[in-house]
Design an enzyme around this catalytic site. Structure first.
Site, PDB file in Angstrom:
ATOM      1  N   LYS A 240       0.835  -1.217   0.000  1.00 28.98           N
ATOM      2  CA  LYS A 240       0.000   0.000   0.000  1.00 28.98           C
ATOM      3  C   LYS A 240       0.861   1.255   0.000  1.00 28.98           C
ATOM      4  CE  LYS A 240      -4.268  -1.814   0.942  1.00 28.98           C
ATOM      5  NZ  LYS A 240      -5.619  -1.621   0.869  1.00 28.98           N
TER       6      LYS A 240
ATOM      7  N   LYS B 216     -11.518  -2.002  -3.945  1.00 25.70           N
ATOM      8  CA  LYS B 216     -12.331  -0.777  -3.872  1.00 25.70           C
ATOM      9  C   LYS B 216     -11.583   0.408  -4.446  1.00 25.70           C
ATOM     10  CE  LYS B 216     -14.036  -1.936   0.694  1.00 25.70           C
ATOM     11  NZ  LYS B 216     -12.799  -2.116   1.459  1.00 25.70           N
TER      12      LYS B 216
ATOM     13  N   LYS C 234      -5.854  -8.146  -7.560  1.00 26.01           N
ATOM     14  CA  LYS C 234      -7.149  -8.453  -6.944  1.00 26.01           C
ATOM     15  C   LYS C 234      -8.157  -7.335  -7.188  1.00 26.01           C
ATOM     16  CE  LYS C 234      -7.202  -6.780  -2.216  1.00 26.01           C
ATOM     17  NZ  LYS C 234      -7.737  -6.944  -0.902  1.00 26.01           N
TER      18      LYS C 234
HETATM   19  N1  AQP Z   1     -10.786  -9.277  -4.476  1.00 19.20           N
HETATM   20  C1  AQP Z   1     -11.114  -9.885  -3.361  1.00 19.20           C
HETATM   21  N2  AQP Z   1     -11.393 -11.208  -3.357  1.00 19.20           N
HETATM   22  C2  AQP Z   1     -11.746 -11.839  -2.216  1.00 19.20           C
HETATM   23  N3  AQP Z   1     -11.857 -11.230  -1.028  1.00 19.20           N
HETATM   24  C3  AQP Z   1     -11.595  -9.910  -0.973  1.00 19.20           C
HETATM   25  N4  AQP Z   1     -11.622  -9.025   0.037  1.00 19.20           N
HETATM   26  C4  AQP Z   1     -11.275  -7.808  -0.437  1.00 19.20           C
HETATM   27  N5  AQP Z   1     -11.022  -7.873  -1.751  1.00 19.20           N
HETATM   28  C5  AQP Z   1     -11.215  -9.175  -2.125  1.00 19.20           C
HETATM   29  C6  AQP Z   1     -11.971  -9.374   1.409  1.00 19.20           C
HETATM   30  O1  AQP Z   1     -12.880  -8.389   1.877  1.00 19.20           O
HETATM   31  C7  AQP Z   1     -12.673  -8.199   3.265  1.00 19.20           C
HETATM   32  C8  AQP Z   1     -12.645  -6.738   3.584  1.00 19.20           C
HETATM   33  O2  AQP Z   1     -11.575  -6.104   3.068  1.00 19.20           O
HETATM   34  P1  AQP Z   1     -11.233  -4.626   3.548  1.00 19.20           P
HETATM   35  O3  AQP Z   1     -12.273  -3.692   3.133  1.00 19.20           O
HETATM   36  O4  AQP Z   1     -10.926  -4.569   4.986  1.00 19.20           O
HETATM   37  O5  AQP Z   1      -9.883  -4.341   2.827  1.00 19.20           O
HETATM   38  P2  AQP Z   1      -9.236  -4.857   1.540  1.00 19.20           P
HETATM   39  O6  AQP Z   1      -9.017  -6.330   1.579  1.00 19.20           O
HETATM   40  O7  AQP Z   1      -8.010  -4.016   1.369  1.00 19.20           O
HETATM   41  O8  AQP Z   1     -10.337  -4.524   0.462  1.00 19.20           O
HETATM   42  P3  AQP Z   1     -10.212  -3.695  -0.840  1.00 19.20           P
HETATM   43  O9  AQP Z   1     -11.507  -3.809  -1.543  1.00 19.20           O
HETATM   44  O10 AQP Z   1      -9.000  -4.084  -1.625  1.00 19.20           O
HETATM   45  O11 AQP Z   1     -10.078  -2.224  -0.275  1.00 19.20           O
HETATM   46  P4  AQP Z   1      -9.003  -1.106  -0.527  1.00 19.20           P
HETATM   47  O12 AQP Z   1      -8.877  -0.987  -2.004  1.00 19.20           O
HETATM   48  O13 AQP Z   1      -9.560   0.133   0.119  1.00 19.20           O
HETATM   49  O14 AQP Z   1      -7.736  -1.553   0.153  1.00 19.20           O
HETATM   50  C9  AQP Z   1     -11.406  -8.944   3.669  1.00 19.20           C
HETATM   51  O15 AQP Z   1     -11.766 -10.134   4.365  1.00 19.20           O
HETATM   52  C10 AQP Z   1     -10.760  -9.267   2.346  1.00 19.20           C
HETATM   53  O16 AQP Z   1     -10.055 -10.499   2.412  1.00 19.20           O
END
Ligand code: AQP
Length: 343
Positions: free
Chosen positions: A114, A209, A206
């Site tokens: 990140k 968001k 992956k």
């Molecule tokens: N692409 C994905 N496939 C499977 N699981 C996913 N998770 C996130 N993206 C995928 C799961 O969602 C949960 C919550 O995640 P989070 O919001 O705490 O943070 P993250 O994993 O960093 O999600 P994002 O969407 O990628 O957010 P940003 O872009 O803001 O960092 C977790 O259980 C994660 O495994």
């Protein structure tokens, strides 16, 4: 006394919720309501480790809480709340900042990903993120956490923090009447295969968001047209669908679309290939789009209804926070006592 089987998990309100969050996290939370006491949090304090517009943060907080309920979590059985309403998360994370070692934190690959080349400019909060995550989990003495693969390292750190606290304060923990450890060694829970949904444009990245391209991501609130358009335009390779899973090797975009179909249909990859193997994407993509719309529309409609009812959402989040505090406050009293804080 054995620890109560208790589950904690959370999602950051840092963007519009997407198919990865749904298949990889939220949908897997639901069956745990039958076996554990379940606590599902909207981790708004984690979200602000990178800049969030306050109005967006508020909107996404409601959206995630609504998604939990729309996906099948029952706010009477599960504790659903946003993290900042229970200040003990912040207090325990400070204590854990003093338990965790710099070397442990510096090894966290998510921070490196990140922060990228910009590690001097990111917030201190982003570096300390895993310590707050450990506090979220251990404040409730959670025995299990259902998380995706990407969070395994953070959970390992949570266990290291619990072990060090249990060890460093062994005498005080005993003096308080605990025969065993104060914190449990939290397990990673698996409810079905861990699903990692990849970007529709790049099968090695992956779905996320914070992806800059809208076309990479299926958002939970996308309408039928948007879902169909994104799936139609999803990157694929010139070959069609193989008849066996081995034929998906080294084809990340193809493997991703087939895995999404399998997860949405609750089928194995083999079963999907038995149906579509040998056909081209022109047949598969419309079928995937129809399936995605059929599965996601009822969830999206319920999310929209709930986010439109702020009064009801506030009531649910306040009630959840009160029930979370009923567990957190007595634990925090004990922890202050163990550490030696005078009250
Ligand atoms: N692409 C994905 N496939 C499977 N699981 C996913 N998770 C996130 N993206 C995928 C799961 O969602 C949960 C919550 O995640 P989070 O919001 O705490 O943070 P993250 O994993 O960093 O999600 P994002 O969407 O990628 O957010 P940003 O872009 O803001 O960092 C977790 O259980 C994660 O495994």
């Amino acid at each position: 006394m054995p620890f109560t089987p208790r589950v904690f998990s959370g999602i950051k309100p840092s963007g519009d919720l997407h198919l990865g969050n749904y298949l990889g996290a939220i949908r897997r939370f639901v069956p745990l309501q039958d076996t554990h006491q379940t606590i599902y949090c909207v981790v708004d304090m984690h979200a602000i480790t990178v800049w969030q517009e306050p109005e967006d943060l508020r909107r996404w907080t409601y959206e995630i809480a609504a998604a939990y309920i729309a996906a099948g979590l029952d706010p009477k059985r599960s504790i659903i709340f946003n993290q900042s309403q229970v200040v003990e998360h912040a207090e325990l994370s400070w204590i854990f900042n003093c338990v965790a070692r710099m070397g442990w934190m510096a090894r966290m690959t998510q921070f490196k990903d990140k922060a990228g080349e910009n590690s001097e400019q990111v917030s201190l909060g982003l570096f300390a993120y895993p310590s707050l995550m450990a506090a979220d989990i251990l404040l409730y003495k959670s025995t299990g956490v259902p998380v995706g693969d990407d969070q395994r390292q953070h959970l390992e750190l949570t266990r290291d923090i619990a072990k060090k606290f249990n060890h460093d304060f062994r005498k005080q923990i005993r003096d308080l009447g605990f025969e065993e450890d104060y914190f449990p060694i939290t397990e990673t829970l698996s409810t079905g295969p861990a699903m990692r949904v990849m970007s529709l444009r790049d099968g090695k990245k992956k779905m996320s968001k914070s992806d800059a391209s809208d076309m990479s991501t299926i958002y939970m609130m996308d309408d039928a047209d948007a879902i169909s358009k994104k799936i139609k335009k999803a990157t694929t390779d010139p070959e069609g669908l193989p008849t066996e899973a081995a034929g998906l090797e080294n084809r990340p975009e193809a493997a991703n679309l087939v895995a999404i179909y399998a997860a949405l249909a609750d089928k194995s990859v083999d079963a999907v290939l038995a149906e579509f193997g040998g056909h081209g994407w022109g047949k598969f993509k419309p079928a995937l789009a129809d399936l995605a719309v059929t599965v996601l529309s009822p969830v999206a409609n319920e999310m929209k209804r709930l986010v439109g009812d702020r009064g009801e959402m506030d009531r649910i989040l306040r009630d959840g926070a009160e029930r979370a505090r009923a567990i957190a406050v007595p634990h925090m009293e004990e922890i202050r006592n163990i550490v030696g804080f005078v009250r």
